[in-house]
Structures are given as C-alpha cells and as structure tokens.
Design a protein around this motif. Structure first.
Motif, PDB file in Angstrom:
ATOM      1  N   VAL A  18     -45.907 -57.592  35.381  1.00 45.71           N
ATOM      2  CA  VAL A  18     -44.379 -57.374  35.554  1.00 45.71           C
ATOM      3  C   VAL A  18     -44.088 -57.490  37.091  1.00 45.71           C
ATOM      4  N   VAL A  19     -43.082 -57.965  37.464  1.00 43.17           N
ATOM      5  CA  VAL A  19     -42.631 -58.127  38.930  1.00 43.17           C
ATOM      6  C   VAL A  19     -41.995 -56.842  39.087  1.00 43.17           C
ATOM      7  N   ASP A  20     -42.305 -56.044  40.155  1.00 42.45           N
ATOM      8  CA  ASP A  20     -41.903 -54.666  40.708  1.00 42.45           C
ATOM      9  C   ASP A  20     -40.501 -55.186  41.397  1.00 42.45           C
ATOM     10  N   THR A  65     -43.592 -57.572  45.154  1.00 43.21           N
ATOM     11  CA  THR A  65     -44.679 -56.655  44.611  1.00 43.21           C
ATOM     12  C   THR A  65     -44.476 -56.873  43.346  1.00 43.21           C
ATOM     13  N   ALA A  66     -45.843 -56.477  42.658  1.00 38.39           N
ATOM     14  CA  ALA A  66     -46.110 -56.695  41.376  1.00 38.39           C
ATOM     15  C   ALA A  66     -47.304 -55.813  40.860  1.00 38.39           C
ATOM     16  N   GLU A 115     -51.267 -50.011  39.441  1.00 37.79           N
ATOM     17  CA  GLU A 115     -51.365 -50.366  41.146  1.00 37.79           C
ATOM     18  C   GLU A 115     -50.156 -51.120  41.392  1.00 37.79           C
ATOM     19  N   LYS A 116     -49.925 -51.268  42.554  1.00 40.88           N
ATOM     20  CA  LYS A 116     -48.741 -52.000  43.034  1.00 40.88           C
ATOM     21  C   LYS A 116     -49.292 -52.680  44.492  1.00 40.88           C
ATOM     22  N   HIS A 117     -49.303 -54.233  44.318  1.00 44.66           N
ATOM     23  CA  HIS A 117     -49.494 -54.855  45.284  1.00 44.66           C
ATOM     24  C   HIS A 117     -48.537 -55.950  45.935  1.00 44.66           C
ATOM     25  N   TRP A 141     -51.443 -47.967  45.799  1.00 45.49           N
ATOM     26  CA  TRP A 141     -50.205 -48.227  45.701  1.00 45.49           C
ATOM     27  C   TRP A 141     -49.438 -48.537  47.089  1.00 45.49           C
ATOM     28  N   HIS A 142     -49.111 -49.618  47.072  1.00 44.32           N
ATOM     29  CA  HIS A 142     -48.416 -50.205  48.243  1.00 44.32           C
ATOM     30  C   HIS A 142     -47.048 -50.427  48.238  1.00 44.32           C
ATOM     31  N   ASP A 143     -46.419 -49.557  48.851  1.00 49.81           N
ATOM     32  CA  ASP A 143     -44.790 -49.720  48.974  1.00 49.81           C
ATOM     33  C   ASP A 143     -44.660 -50.504  50.279  1.00 49.81           C
ATOM     34  N   ILE A 144     -43.798 -51.632  50.252  1.00 56.52           N
ATOM     35  CA  ILE A 144     -43.758 -52.667  51.043  1.00 56.52           C
ATOM     36  C   ILE A 144     -42.417 -52.514  51.741  1.00 56.52           C
ATOM     37  N   LYS A 145     -42.165 -52.781  52.958  1.00 59.39           N
ATOM     38  CA  LYS A 145     -41.100 -53.114  53.522  1.00 59.39           C
ATOM     39  C   LYS A 145     -41.135 -54.427  54.544  1.00 59.39           C
ATOM     40  N   MET A 146     -40.628 -55.563  54.295  1.00 55.10           N
ATOM     41  CA  MET A 146     -40.804 -56.771  55.065  1.00 55.10           C
ATOM     42  C   MET A 146     -39.531 -56.862  55.878  1.00 55.10           C
ATOM     43  N   ASP A 147     -39.554 -57.635  57.215  1.00 59.50           N
ATOM     44  CA  ASP A 147     -38.748 -57.849  57.978  1.00 59.50           C
ATOM     45  C   ASP A 147     -37.779 -59.009  57.452  1.00 59.50           C
ATOM     46  N   ASP A 148     -36.626 -59.109  57.735  1.00 58.51           N
ATOM     47  CA  ASP A 148     -35.581 -60.117  57.280  1.00 58.51           C
ATOM     48  C   ASP A 148     -36.032 -61.678  57.395  1.00 58.51           C
ATOM     49  N   THR A 149     -36.853 -61.984  58.382  1.00 55.11           N
ATOM     50  CA  THR A 149     -37.442 -63.095  58.450  1.00 55.11           C
ATOM     51  C   THR A 149     -38.928 -63.454  57.638  1.00 55.11           C
ATOM     52  N   ALA A 150     -39.092 -62.375  56.976  1.00 56.02           N
ATOM     53  CA  ALA A 150     -40.685 -62.586  56.515  1.00 56.02           C
ATOM     54  C   ALA A 150     -41.752 -62.754  57.436  1.00 56.02           C
TER      55      ALA A 150
END
Length: 551
Positions: A376-378, A393-394, A401-403, A427-436
């Motif tokens: 599943v995609v998170d 993330t998925a 686990e989440k990656h 477990w990776h909680d990710i926050k990306m900037d708006d420009t990726a």
C-alpha cells in the motif's frame, strides 16, 4: 583503595544507573524519556531554514517556536511562548474540543504555526489571539486583540491577509493595517461557518471548514447546522479533574448535521451556494481548489461511507462528477488528490484491494495506474513537476515499515520501476519541501526514539537536525538496561492471510511459567499497531511488571 576496587565500584555505579525500572510517574513527567523530538517540522519557502516546535526541558508540553538554519547549522529559539504569555493561557470550550480532536489537548504555548508564501513571516496563535513573527528584524507583532477566541488561522495565498474563525464566523485581517473584516454573520448557536463538524474532526482528518483560492479572491467554506443532532453527556477527562459535559453527538443511525457548501467572493462581498443534491444525509470530507482558481473540487460521501464522488463546480455553479468510488464495506478517505498544471490530477484508490495511485485528466478519464502490487501507498509527499517525478511513502518491502519511494510520471515510463530512497530499517516519517528538492526524515525503530535528518531528494544526507541517540545524557539512559526487546512475527489465518504481530516479553522470561498478557490493540482503521517504530513506554513498564505485551 586499589585500582581494581575503584574500577569495580565504577562499573557497579554505571550498571546501577542504567538498570532502573520505569514508573508511571516518570513516564509522564519531564523531561520526556523519548528525548526532545521536533514537532510540526516545516521548510521555509526559500529553503534556507527548517522550523519546528519543541517542548521546554522543564515542561515537555510547553512548546516554543525554533529554527535550524541549514547553511550555518545554527539551532535557535525564535519565539519563547513563556515570554509572550508568562501566566499561561485560558482556552475557550471550542478550542479545547478542537485540540482534543487533534490529539493536542495537553499541549501549551505555541501549538501550531504557518509560513507566509514569501517566507518573510510566520503566523501563530496564542491565548486566542494571533501573532506574526517577522524574520527581517525578529519582531513579534500581535495582529488581533479580542476577548473572543480566534482559531484556525492561516495566511492568504499572497500573504496580504490572515483569515480565522471567531464566534463561529469567518474573518480576515489585513496584516499591514490590522483592520479586521467579518465575512459571514449568521454563525451562532448550532449554526457554524467555516468550521469542521465533530465527525470530520474525529473520524475524517479534516479540522478546517474553509479554503482560499490561489488567486486570493475567493474563499470556499462549509456551513454546518447541528440543530438536528441529539445532545448527549460525556466525560471530559483532564489532568486533575473529570467533568461531565453536554455535546451534540451524531450516534450511528441517528440524525447527522446538515451541511452546505458556498463560495465567498471577497471583492464583491457575495456568497454563492452550491447545489449538493437532494440527499442531505451526506459528508463532505474534502474540499480543494484547482490551480486555476476557477474550479472548486469537493468529495461527497454517502452516510454509509460506501460511495464517494469527486465533483468539480465552476464559478457559475455548474457541477459535474469527475469520478466515483464504491465499496461493499466502506471507503477509506485520503489526502492524495494533487492537481497538476497540465489539466490532470493524481488520485489514490483501494479499488484493487490495495491503496495505489492513479493518473486522471480533468475530464475524469483514467490515463493509467501509477503504482501496483500487494502493498500500500501511505501518502504522496511531493511532486517535482519539472522532472516529472512523484515521491510517496509506502510499505512496499515490509508491512511494518514505512519508506520513501520515487517514480516517474512520464507517460512512457515503466510503472513497475519504483526506487526506494530511504535505506535504514524502521519507520520514516517524511516531510518534503514544496519544490521536492529536500526532505526531512523523522526516523525511529523499536529501540531508538525519533531522530531527524535533512536529506537531498536523492537520499544524500546533508545534516543531522536532531540526534536523539540514547547516550549517557539522554533521559532514557538510566532505564536502558531494563529495556525489553520487541520481537515481530506473523500468524497465518485459515485463509492463508498473514497477520503481523509484535511481542515484548517480561524480564527474566521463563517458558515454563504462565504470565498475564497485556493486549495492546485498537479496533479502528488508520491506527496500525504493529510497526517497527518507537513505541509508548507504558508497554515497557508493563513488561517490566511481569506482563507479556502483545499487539
């Protein structure tokens, strides 16, 4: 005293210091045994700094606004909540309920904030009034001063205004002049404008009821009428008291709120109500403007949550259904609707049994399914439109686990090619900037509390933002030798389906002895309990008290 005796005494002291058992009192006191995590992490629009909320060492629930300057590596406090409000704050009943729905009821000080689009200002509420921090000179400006409680505040897209809710109505304030303007006037008693109803906050992950268009000319908002919902009594459990409060609660099968959707034009001061259809027993879980600011999308869900329609409405009030999802059981909601500038959008669906991503054009024509497989995609983290890349993330390799993954959005790209970016197990909680271009990785596993790192989009480590390793100065260090390892495994059902579990055994476990079991579970959706992430220390406490902890 001989050197050998000194060495043995030193080792004994060190071992004793690391072998304490947990207590309930210590788990919930300060400093936090999980260290000092970074909350509400955000990139500045110029990409030069990372801002976050952090609790005080002497009071883990009193939050201040901090920044980490990427180039200099300097970490510093921007706004000390105690300086602005030395005597603490008194919350309104509505704000208390709102924080309870957001699971931030115990937090004090600065509990939320947002950046202006140009990156020059940061907005935050405190004690019911609104403040703006100006990066140019480091000053803090109070922009509202009212006896009423101002909530759900945000910058307008161009940063000219700040909008907020006061006394169940929508207001805007001009930042330069500090002049406030009331936009709606009929909110009172059981009628609320721009606010999320109880079900939306508690069950649908929607805690707002209004949305700016990108051109800053219009605000879409929901009006909620709770008059048909029955009043019930419930317990309000506080830190030191228990109260019985009255609340309008929509019981299963009983009357629900009546909800309406409108578009307010700021220049004209006019309100246009959209036609939602004849059935009023509905939910509106999501509302979002398209990039052209001329079309509003909203998701309409049936009361039994088995049907979901994505609809587009133009400014003339013309509405069309773009796509429809159906389920024999129920439909999970998501936030994975992304509008692209080429008149297409990305959508998530569980129609094949797993949550995956789909690419549509704005007429509702499916272009292709982007992700496939028995995983599943998170959630979507960012889209790089220039490079035609989508980051999400998925749990592709492991359900516990989440990656972070990336794949191409190009029309001729192989949708089976999905590249994993994060490498470390956990477990990776990710926050990306708006420009990726960058992302913050809040990583933990079962034996390591959350640490935060800054990476380039390709996975290159740029710097450590918050090293939360359990060294001798860490609050959890004295309890480390009593920390019980958690084991993961699978149980097979009669149908052959794998059920993941985790188990923590008590100290000095003896297979020939019977032990009481602490079953740690939650029956609702969107609350996965078996993850390779740092857990709640009450589980460690129970294991140290002789329980088998199982989830």
């Amino acid at each position: 005293m001989s050197n050998m005796k000194i060495l043995l005494l030193t080792l004994l002291i060190m071992n004793t210091a690391q072998a304490r058992d947990l207590s309930i009192e210590r788990i919930f006191s300060s400093p936090s045994l999980s260290g000092v995590p970074m909350r509400s992490v955000a990139f500045s629009p110029d990409g030069e700094r990372v801002t976050f909320l952090q609790g005080k060492a002497q009071d883990k629930d009193q939050f201040d606004l901090w920044q980490y300057h990427i180039k200099t590596g300097k970490k510093q406090i921007l706004v000390d909540s105690k300086v602005l409000q030395p005597d603490g704050e008194q919350l309104s009943a509505e704000e208390k309920a709102r924080r309870e729905r957001q699971r931030t009821a115990s937090f004090k000080g600065i509990v939320e904030y947002s950046w202006s689009k140009d990156g020059s200002q940061i907005l935050f509420p405190l004690s019911g009034n609104l403040f703006v921090y100006k990066l140019q000179d480091g000053s803090v400006q109070q922009i509202t001063d009212s006896e009423d409680f101002d909530t759900d505040a945000r910058f307008s897209p161009a940063g000219q205004y700040v909008s907020f809710i006061r006394q169940q109505n929508i207001y805007v304030v001009n930042i330069a002049t500090k002049q406030s303007k009331q936009l709606t006037f009929d909110g009172k008693d059981t009628l609320k404008n721009g606010m999320a109803e109880f079900v939306a906050q508690e069950e649908m992950d929607r805690d707002t009821g209004y949305w700016w268009s990108k051109d800053e000319e219009k605000i879409a908002y929901l009006q909620v009428d709770e008059s048909s919902v029955a009043i019930t009594q419930r317990y309000e459990i506080n830190a030191d008291t228990i109260e019985i409060v009255q609340q309008r609660y929509p019981y299963t099968g009983a009357a629900n709120v009546i909800i309406k959707l409108a578009i307010y034009n700021l220049a004209e001061g006019t309100t246009q109500w959209l036609d939602l259809g004849d059935d009023t027993d509905i939910y509106i879980p999501r509302v979002k403007w398209l990039n052209d600011s001329q079309t509003l999308s909203y998701q309409l869900q049936s009361r039994n949550q088995q049907n979901l329609k994505l609809r587009f409405s133009d400014l003339a009030g013309n509405t069309r259904t773009v796509l429809e999802e159906n389920s024999n059981s129920w439909l999970n909601l998501h936030h994975d609707l992304y509008f692209l500038d080429d008149d297409t959008f990305i959508w998530a669906s569980e129609r094949d049994g797993y949550k995956h991503l789909y690419h549509y054009n704005n007429n509702g024509q499916l272009l292709r399914q982007l992700s496939h497989g028995q995983w599943v995609v998170d959630e979507i983290e960012a889209i790089d439109a220039d490079k035609q890349l989508i980051y999400y993330t998925a749990s592709k390799e492991s359900a516990i686990e989440k990656h972070l993954y990336v794949q191409s959005l190009q029309a001729d790209a192989d949708t089976e090619t999905v590249n994993k970016i994060t490498k470390k197990s956990g477990w990776h909680d990710i926050k990306m900037d708006d420009t990726a271009q960058f992302y913050i990785d809040n990583w933990s596993d079962r034996d390591h509390p959350q640490s935060s790192y800054l990476y380039a989009a390709d996975g290159t480590l740029l710097t450590t933002l918050n090293d939360n390793s359990i060294d001798k100065d860490h609050p959890y260090y004295p309890y480390l030798n009593s920390h019980q390892k958690t084991r993961f495994g699978q149980l097979k059902t009669d149908e052959g389906q794998a059920l993941h579990y985790r188990i923590t055994l008590p100290k000095n476990f003896d297979e020939s002895t019977k032990y009481p079991v602490f079953l740690y579970t939650y029956g609702g959706p969107h609350a996965q309990m078996v993850t390779n992430s740092w857990g709640r220390l009450i589980e460690q406490y129970m294991a140290q008290q002789g329980f088998i902890v199982f989830a």
